[in-house]
Motif scaffolding. Structure first.
Motif, mmCIF file in Angstrom:
data_model
loop_
_atom_site.group_PDB
_atom_site.id
_atom_site.type_symbol
_atom_site.label_atom_id
_atom_site.label_comp_id
_atom_site.label_asym_id
_atom_site.label_seq_id
_atom_site.Cartn_x
_atom_site.Cartn_y
_atom_site.Cartn_z
ATOM 1 N N UNK A 48 11.061 4.249 6.130
ATOM 2 C CA UNK A 48 12.372 4.270 5.508
ATOM 3 C C UNK A 48 12.526 4.078 3.995
ATOM 4 N N UNK A 49 12.002 2.798 3.688
ATOM 5 C CA UNK A 49 11.904 2.352 2.441
ATOM 6 C C UNK A 49 11.280 3.247 1.459
ATOM 7 N N UNK A 50 9.875 3.701 1.769
ATOM 8 C CA UNK A 50 9.040 4.320 1.069
ATOM 9 C C UNK A 50 9.816 5.962 0.832
ATOM 10 N N UNK A 51 10.483 6.384 1.744
ATOM 11 C CA UNK A 51 11.105 7.878 1.622
ATOM 12 C C UNK A 51 12.258 7.314 0.897
ATOM 13 N N UNK A 52 13.050 6.592 0.993
ATOM 14 C CA UNK A 52 14.280 6.413 0.098
ATOM 15 C C UNK A 52 13.983 6.161 -1.397
ATOM 16 N N UNK A 53 12.862 5.277 -1.661
ATOM 17 C CA UNK A 53 12.502 5.088 -3.109
ATOM 18 C C UNK A 53 11.837 6.252 -3.411
ATOM 19 N N UNK A 54 11.057 7.009 -2.842
ATOM 20 C CA UNK A 54 10.606 8.374 -3.686
ATOM 21 C C UNK A 54 12.018 9.382 -3.826
ATOM 22 N N UNK A 55 12.954 9.161 -3.156
ATOM 23 C CA UNK A 55 14.194 10.024 -3.328
ATOM 24 C C UNK A 55 14.800 9.582 -4.570
ATOM 25 N N UNK A 56 14.775 8.153 -4.889
ATOM 26 C CA UNK A 56 15.496 7.537 -5.902
ATOM 27 C C UNK A 56 14.920 7.619 -7.504
ATOM 28 N N UNK A 57 13.611 7.981 -7.255
ATOM 29 C CA UNK A 57 12.935 7.772 -8.512
ATOM 30 C C UNK A 57 12.782 9.194 -9.078
ATOM 31 N N UNK B 18 5.990 -9.625 -3.329
ATOM 32 C CA UNK B 18 5.350 -9.271 -4.470
ATOM 33 C C UNK B 18 6.308 -8.501 -5.530
ATOM 34 N N UNK B 19 6.092 -8.218 -6.819
ATOM 35 C CA UNK B 19 6.642 -7.540 -7.749
ATOM 36 C C UNK B 19 6.127 -6.094 -7.928
ATOM 37 N N UNK B 20 7.230 -5.194 -8.015
ATOM 38 C CA UNK B 20 6.743 -3.549 -8.391
ATOM 39 C C UNK B 20 7.472 -3.581 -9.866
ATOM 40 N N UNK B 21 6.967 -2.489 -10.402
ATOM 41 C CA UNK B 21 7.435 -2.160 -11.712
ATOM 42 C C UNK B 21 7.767 -0.474 -11.119
ATOM 43 N N UNK B 22 8.981 0.132 -11.783
ATOM 44 C CA UNK B 22 9.210 1.356 -11.172
ATOM 45 C C UNK B 22 9.829 2.005 -12.291
ATOM 46 N N UNK B 23 9.846 3.363 -12.801
ATOM 47 C CA UNK B 23 10.331 3.997 -13.842
ATOM 48 C C UNK B 23 11.885 3.956 -13.979
ATOM 49 N N UNK B 24 12.867 3.237 -13.081
ATOM 50 C CA UNK B 24 14.041 3.574 -12.972
ATOM 51 C C UNK B 24 14.466 2.008 -13.105
ATOM 52 N N UNK B 25 15.704 1.706 -13.919
ATOM 53 C CA UNK B 25 16.231 0.269 -14.282
ATOM 54 C C UNK B 25 16.414 -0.084 -12.862
ATOM 55 N N UNK C 127 0.996 -1.321 0.030
ATOM 56 C CA UNK C 127 0.230 -0.121 0.115
ATOM 57 C C UNK C 127 0.765 1.363 -0.216
ATOM 58 N N UNK C 128 1.989 1.244 0.918
ATOM 59 C CA UNK C 128 2.766 2.468 1.034
ATOM 60 C C UNK C 128 3.583 2.784 -0.300
ATOM 61 N N UNK C 129 4.115 1.723 -1.090
ATOM 62 C CA UNK C 129 4.955 1.817 -2.091
ATOM 63 C C UNK C 129 4.053 2.221 -3.211
ATOM 64 N N UNK C 130 2.802 1.622 -3.398
ATOM 65 C CA UNK C 130 2.005 2.019 -4.554
ATOM 66 C C UNK C 130 1.498 3.244 -4.460
ATOM 67 N N UNK C 131 1.522 3.942 -3.457
ATOM 68 C CA UNK C 131 1.189 5.320 -3.457
ATOM 69 C C UNK C 131 2.178 6.208 -3.819
ATOM 70 N N UNK C 132 3.367 5.681 -4.188
ATOM 71 C CA UNK C 132 4.568 6.632 -4.918
ATOM 72 C C UNK C 132 4.240 6.772 -6.289
ATOM 73 N N UNK C 133 4.538 7.867 -6.841
ATOM 74 C CA UNK C 133 4.029 8.118 -8.216
ATOM 75 C C UNK C 133 5.065 7.378 -9.118
#
Lengths: 514, 446
Positions: free
Chosen positions: B437-446, B383-390, B364-370
């Motif tokens: 911490x994961x959600x924050x780092x992930x938003x910063x990395x995308x 589960x598997x997530x798709x993100x814009x970054x390789x 839920x947390x990760x999927x709320x990140x753009x």
């Protein structure tokens, strides 16, 4: 008399052991199965309620009961501690199982294996965060290359037989690369070999051609030559062999094999006899597994886990399985894919038995070059001492010839007594010893294979030898009952193995209500 | 040397008793030209303190999973292991004993194996389990070979949801043994048509649930299709705790269930030692590989346990054995069994529920990140997530921020066109702070 006025002198105490109400015998407690004492609602792990959430299991949720009993922590401790006390162990006494190398397990190695930097590292972490783990693999591989004199070491195999599979798959890949996969389909296996050797060859489609050992317990160049043909892919030969003897003609055998286009797989189960004394690579070996749980003392754990890295010659090194460690500047990297290489592929998930690598490396560092060589010498010395001290009362199939790290006896000395090797082994249990390996190797009748290892003191060996001599004298004096009824003092008497196999009961099931 | 009890005078006395002048006489069978003077390239013996210092320095060069918010699974799972597990497996009588070939003095190990077999059978919903294999991947390969023996056919069909390492192990074995294997392409959202790949030569269908990408699968329909063509169904799992929440292989009509048992009782250990779980139907038991402990009685009629049906095994049957396996994972099986006994049914159910809850909250947390998309409809703790970054790049960037964010799919499947996918796992060890911490780092990395 003790302070309460009860008799304590042997002659005043009733000599006969009596049955107890519980079936327990003092420290030896009869322990029920967890399925008989556990409850489905009991647990030894306190877990918090999860915060409210919407299930995403969909239609896949498991509904029915699992029928798994639980125990609270004190109950569980007691259950497993009681069970443990029914086991013999190397910590408690000599464990002279030939072929198994039951040596002392240093506790330092256990401590080191539990360091978070080894135990708490995930195999698929970014390699930049796992450099210490890769460094252990790299350092151990280099140490094994030094000891074997070979070009590369494949680290993935998880045990000796898995190492055999690794070596034989490398051989098959090499033969395939030469375009001879369809023609070379036979593997030579001496009749003294471990059962794993023919089983491994058969597993990947080879057929097995036996090679007889000579009267002296060795395989001769002539015997190998007469079995060699254009259809032969390899030999699987144990050295030192399962009779505890060094294969004197091994270099000539290697030469004959290579001359005929075949490879030399050496079963390294008995490497403990020759570390620092000779190098398999110099002898012409192409592949040899090393049982880290034998030679380098990672604990046997009641039957595993093991680890079986395979040393490879330059002829086979290109075909080693993935993954392997590659150095790139100051960094270590993992090559995880076979594509674009000659590697035969992957034989297990992840990167091998890291927990065993750490313990083995720690063992090797502790011993050093001097200690490893001394350990081999002491192992060979101790086996020969046992052999020399028992030769007059038991029978050795190869006479006075010195052995390597195992002393082999046969059952000729039991002839006409009506007693067997197994009876002798069971009598050893009553005397407080774990028996030696029995009925192996198959080529020696009623074989008894004693491997004391380097871990025994001379005083300990002398007591062991004296015990076996007493038992041998008992046999010669006609005291058959002592052996036939043994063991009497163990947690169990002899077991009905036929019943176990004919009416297999392989799991607990709830008894039908009476 | 602290591990070698013999001293110089004792060695001398022993040589005298043997009747040889020196130690070299005992090595006389080694041709002189092949003897070496020692291991010249190696350092000499070290004290316990020195070894500990050297090894600790190596250990410090890795990042311990427990020191970071940690969301990596993909076949190995970080768990809280009760303190009593490690205490018990370090008892001398378990740690330093061998395979129980002398059952009169090995009832401890044998009863543990009997209990372990019963637990694994219950967990998988099968009738009989063996005393463990090396790991999940090799157990899977052995299951394939067993299916070949049972059906007298030589072709395996592998679902695209099977862990790539497991599939590669099976492919290696098949190639070496001249048998066929059909690997379906990577199947991120569990939409493949396995039944269409089954033909009359197919010996088995190998399907993982929850699969590599985290999707639980319904094997019942696959089983019906396979059985109609005379093929076996091999159900694979990589986390035993999942079976506390999702339907078992037995319930879904699988013939053989194999999996990785590490997730109970055993640390990550950088990939080994682990333990393979292997269970099947009773009618198949004589084609099963691996050791088996069975119940019997001793000469006084007392219930006892012994290794049995060994005529399947290499030390008796040699080249006609069901497998070449000898060593199993005894101590890892003990750790598994103790952990499962401590949990019991109630604890396992609860543990599975917490794993699932943590994974749902993370998803839920990760999927709320753009830009972040969770691909699974259903999942257990992974589960598997798709993100814009390789994803290889992304995971490295997260690691630099102190977060181990999961597995880039392309690390194991470089040519699958899934370079933007990450497999993310969450177990009971993750806290809400970890997720934040994961959600924050992930938003910063995308």
């Amino acid at each position: 008399m003790n302070k309460q006025g009860r008799p304590t002198r042997p002659e005043d105490v009733a000599a006969k052991a009596r049955a107890t109400f519980t079936g327990n015998r003092a420290l030896d407690i009869e322990e029920a199965l967890i399925f008989e004492t556990g409850r489905f609602d009991a647990t030894g792990v306190d877990l918090d309620d999860p915060a409210p959430f919407q299930s995403r299991l969909g239609p896949h949720a498991r509904e029915g009961a699992l029928n798994l009993p639980g125990l609270t922590e004190p109950e569980a401790l007691r259950h497993y501690v009681r069970l443990s006390r029914d086991n013999y162990s190397i910590d408690a006494g000599i464990y002279p199982l030939g072929s198994c190398t039951m040596k002392h397990n240093p506790r330092l190695n256990e401590r080191i294996a539990r360091l978070p930097g080894f135990a708490d590292v995930h195999p698929l972490q970014p390699v930049s965060t796992a450099q210490g783990a890769l460094a252990v693999i790299d350092a151990l591989a280099k140490a094994l290359m030094t000891m074997t004199g070979m070009s590369a070491v494949a680290m993935p195999p998880k045990a000796g037989a898995h190492g055999e599979l690794c070596g034989m798959m490398a051989i098959k890949a090499a033969i395939e690369a030469r375009g001879e996969r369809e023609t070379r389909r036979v593997v030579l296996v001496p009749d003294s070999a471990h059962g794993t050797n023919p089983a491994t060859a058969a597993l990947i489609g080879f057929s097995v051609r036996p090679v007889p050992a000579g009267e002296d317990g060795n395989v001769s160049v002539e015997a190998v030559k007469s079995a060699l043909a254009p259809d032969v892919a390899a030999i699987m030969l144990t050295n030192p062999n399962t009779c505890g003897l060094f294969e004197r003609q091994i270099a000539g055998i290697a030469e004959a094999l290579h001359g005929a286009g075949a490879y030399f797989y050496c079963d390294g189960a008995n490497f403990n006899a020759i570390v620092g004394k000779t190098r398999p690579g110099d002898l012409g070996v192409d592949a040899m597994h090393i049982n880290l749980h034998k030679t380098f003392s990672t604990p046997h754990g009641g039957g595993g886990p093991g680890a079986g890295p395979v040393a490879l010659s330059s002829r086979l090194a290109p075909y080693a399985p993935v993954p392997f460690v590659a150095r790139e500047g100051d960094e270590l990297n993992l090559v995880e894919h076979a594509e674009g290489t000659a590697s035969f592929g992957r034989m297990s998930a992840f990167h091998g038995q890291m927990g065993m690598f750490v313990r083995a490396l720690s063992f090797i560092l502790s011993h050093g070059a001097d200690g490893l060589r001394q350990a081999s010498e002491d192992a060979v010395l101790s086996a020969n001492y046992v052999r020399a001290c028992l030769n007059d009362v038991m029978s050795a199939p190869f006479g006075d010839r010195p052995c390597m790290h195992e002393a082999l006896f046969d059952d000729r000395w039991l002839k006409d007594t009506g007693l067997t090797t197994l009876d002798f082994a069971k009598a050893m249990i009553d005397e407080g010893y774990h028996p030696m390996t029995v009925y192996f190797p198959l080529i020696v009748h009623g074989a008894m294979l004693i491997e004391p290892t380097e871990s025994e003191s001379k005083a300990g060996l002398d007591l062991f030898i004296m015990t076996l001599r007493y038992l041998a004298f008992a046999v010669k004096a006609g005291d058959r009952e002592r052996l036939l009824s043994a063991p009497v003092f163990a947690p169990r008497r002899r077991l009905d193995e036929t019943r176990a196999a004919r009416q297999p009961v392989l799991r607990w099931t709830r008894p039908a209500p009476a | 040397m602290r591990y070698l009890p013999l001293d110089a005078s004792e060695r001398e006395a022993m040589l005298t008793r043997i009747g040889v002048p020196d130690i070299d006489a005992l090595f006389a069978d080694i041709p002189p030209e092949y003897r070496i003077e020692g291991l010249l390239d190696m350092p000499l013996a070290m004290s316990e303190m020195a070894v500990e210092r050297a090894m600790t320095a190596m250990a410090r060069r890795s990042v311990a999973a427990g020191s970071a918010p940690f969301f990596l699974g993909a076949g190995a799972y970080r768990r809280h292991i009760p303190a009593s597990v490690d205490h018990l497996i370090q008892r001398s009588e378990f740690l330093t004993s061998y395979t129980p070939y002398q059952p009169e003095i090995a009832q401890g190990t044998l009863q543990v194996l009997f209990e372990f077999q019963t637990q694994v059978a219950a967990l998988t919903g099968m009738e009989v389990a063996n005393a463990s294999m090396y790991d999940g991947s090799t157990a899977c390969g052995e299951a394939m070979l067993m299916a070949h023996r049972l059906t007298r056919r030589g072709k395996a069909v592998l679902s695209g949801g099977v862990h790539p390492h497991y599939a590669e192990v099976a492919a290696t074995l098949a190639h070496m043994a001249d048998e066929k294997i059909t690997r379906l392409p990577p199947d991120v959202v569990a939409c493949e048509d396995i039944a269409a790949a089954i033909d009359d030569e197919t010996s088995c269908v190998i399907v993982q649930s929850p699969d590599f990408f985290g999707n639980p699968r319904d094997l019942s329909t696959i089983a019906a299709a396979a059985h109609a063509r005379g093929a076996q169904v091999i159900a694979v799992f990589t986390d035993p705790v999942a079976l506390g929440a999702v339907r078992s292989p037995g319930e879904m009509d699988a013939d053989i269930a194999v999996g990785e048992g590490q997730g109970l009782g055993n640390a990550l250990n950088f990939g080994g030692p682990y333990l393979g779980l292997f269970a099947t139907r009773m009618k198949n038991v004589r084609q099963m590989p691996g050791r088996l402990a069975g119940e019997t009685v001793d000469a006084e009629g007392r219930r006892s346990f012994v290794l049995t049906l060994s005529t399947r095994e290499q030390h008796i049957r040699r080249e006609r054995a069901t497998s070449n396996i000898c060593t199993n994972s005894g101590l890892c099986a003990l750790a598994f069994s103790i952990h499962l006994t401590l949990l019991g049914e109630r604890g396992l159910r609860r543990l599975a529920e917490i794993n699932h809850a943590n994974a749902v909250q993370l998803a839920d947390r990760l999927s709320s990140i753009r830009g972040v998309e969770v691909l699974n409809t259903h999942f257990f703790n992974e589960f598997t997530v798709r993100t814009p970054r390789p994803s290889v790049d992304l995971i490295e960037a997260l690691a630099r921020r102190g977060v181990i964010g999961g597995l880039p799919v392309s690390r194991l499947l470089p040519d699958a066109g899934l370079d933007d996918c990450v497999i993310v796992a969450s177990t009971e060890v993750n806290t809400d702070d970890d997720r934040a911490a994961y959600a924050k780092a992930l938003s910063e990395c995308l």
